[in-house]
Design a protein around this motif. Structure first.
Motif, PDB file in Angstrom:
ATOM      1  N   ASN A 154       0.695  -1.164  -0.232  1.00  7.60           N
ATOM      2  CA  ASN A 154       0.168  -0.019  -0.089  1.00  7.60           C
ATOM      3  C   ASN A 154       0.725   1.306   0.130  1.00  7.60           C
ATOM      4  N   ALA A 155       2.034   1.088   0.587  1.00  8.37           N
ATOM      5  CA  ALA A 155       2.788   2.313   0.765  1.00  8.37           C
ATOM      6  C   ALA A 155       3.510   2.787  -0.607  1.00  8.37           C
ATOM      7  N   ILE A 156       3.886   1.574  -1.257  1.00  8.79           N
ATOM      8  CA  ILE A 156       4.379   1.497  -2.900  1.00  8.79           C
ATOM      9  C   ILE A 156       3.389   2.352  -3.626  1.00  8.79           C
ATOM     10  N   LYS A 157       2.199   1.867  -3.386  1.00 12.05           N
ATOM     11  CA  LYS A 157       0.797   2.501  -4.195  1.00 12.05           C
ATOM     12  C   LYS A 157       0.863   3.638  -4.201  1.00 12.05           C
ATOM     13  N   SER A 158       0.753   4.265  -2.817  1.00 16.24           N
ATOM     14  CA  SER A 158       0.666   5.697  -2.576  1.00 16.24           C
ATOM     15  C   SER A 158       2.017   6.401  -3.212  1.00 16.24           C
ATOM     16  N   VAL A 159       3.017   6.133  -3.136  1.00 19.06           N
ATOM     17  CA  VAL A 159       4.092   6.804  -3.554  1.00 19.06           C
ATOM     18  C   VAL A 159       3.902   6.964  -5.204  1.00 19.06           C
ATOM     19  N   LYS A 160       3.513   5.436  -5.747  1.00 21.20           N
ATOM     20  CA  LYS A 160       3.293   5.777  -7.452  1.00 21.20           C
ATOM     21  C   LYS A 160       2.268   6.819  -7.689  1.00 21.20           C
ATOM     22  N   LYS A 161       1.133   6.715  -6.778  1.00 19.93           N
ATOM     23  CA  LYS A 161       0.015   7.648  -7.173  1.00 19.93           C
ATOM     24  C   LYS A 161       0.394   8.961  -7.082  1.00 19.93           C
ATOM     25  N   LEU A 162       1.206   9.357  -5.914  1.00 22.96           N
ATOM     26  CA  LEU A 162       1.886  10.599  -5.851  1.00 22.96           C
ATOM     27  C   LEU A 162       2.695  11.246  -6.938  1.00 22.96           C
TER      28      LEU A 162
END
Length: 87
Positions: free
Chosen positions: A30-38
């Motif tokens: 989930n942390a990786i997904k949030s970084v990619k989204k940002l």
């Protein structure tokens, strides 16, 4: 289903470990997904703080044995490259 006492205990233990591992992996994912989204949105300052949280989640997953250290290192490296491209 296990028959002997030791096999029953091993099953309980593995189910507990499975939950811990799943939780750690989910936090990292989930942390990786949030970084990619940002990164996709182009929010530089938020990306940096999210990336630090991602590194922490990946390191905890490695420490707990949920992820291999090279896997975590590869994921961090790829995210860092993406962030560097952001400018």
């Amino acid at each position: 289903m296990p028959i002997t006492r030791s096999a029953k205990k091993a099953l309980r233990s593995s189910l507990r470990k499975r939950e811990f591992n799943r939780t750690r992996k989910d936090k990292a994912t989930n942390a990786i997904k949030s970084v990619k989204k940002l990164i996709a949105e182009g929010k530089k300052k938020e990306v940096i703080s999210a990336f630090q949280a991602t590194q922490k989640a990946l390191d905890k997953a490695v420490k707990g044995g949920s992820l291999d250290k090279n896997t975590a290192s590869r994921k961090k490296s790829r995210l860092a490259r993406m962030i560097k491209k952001l400018g």
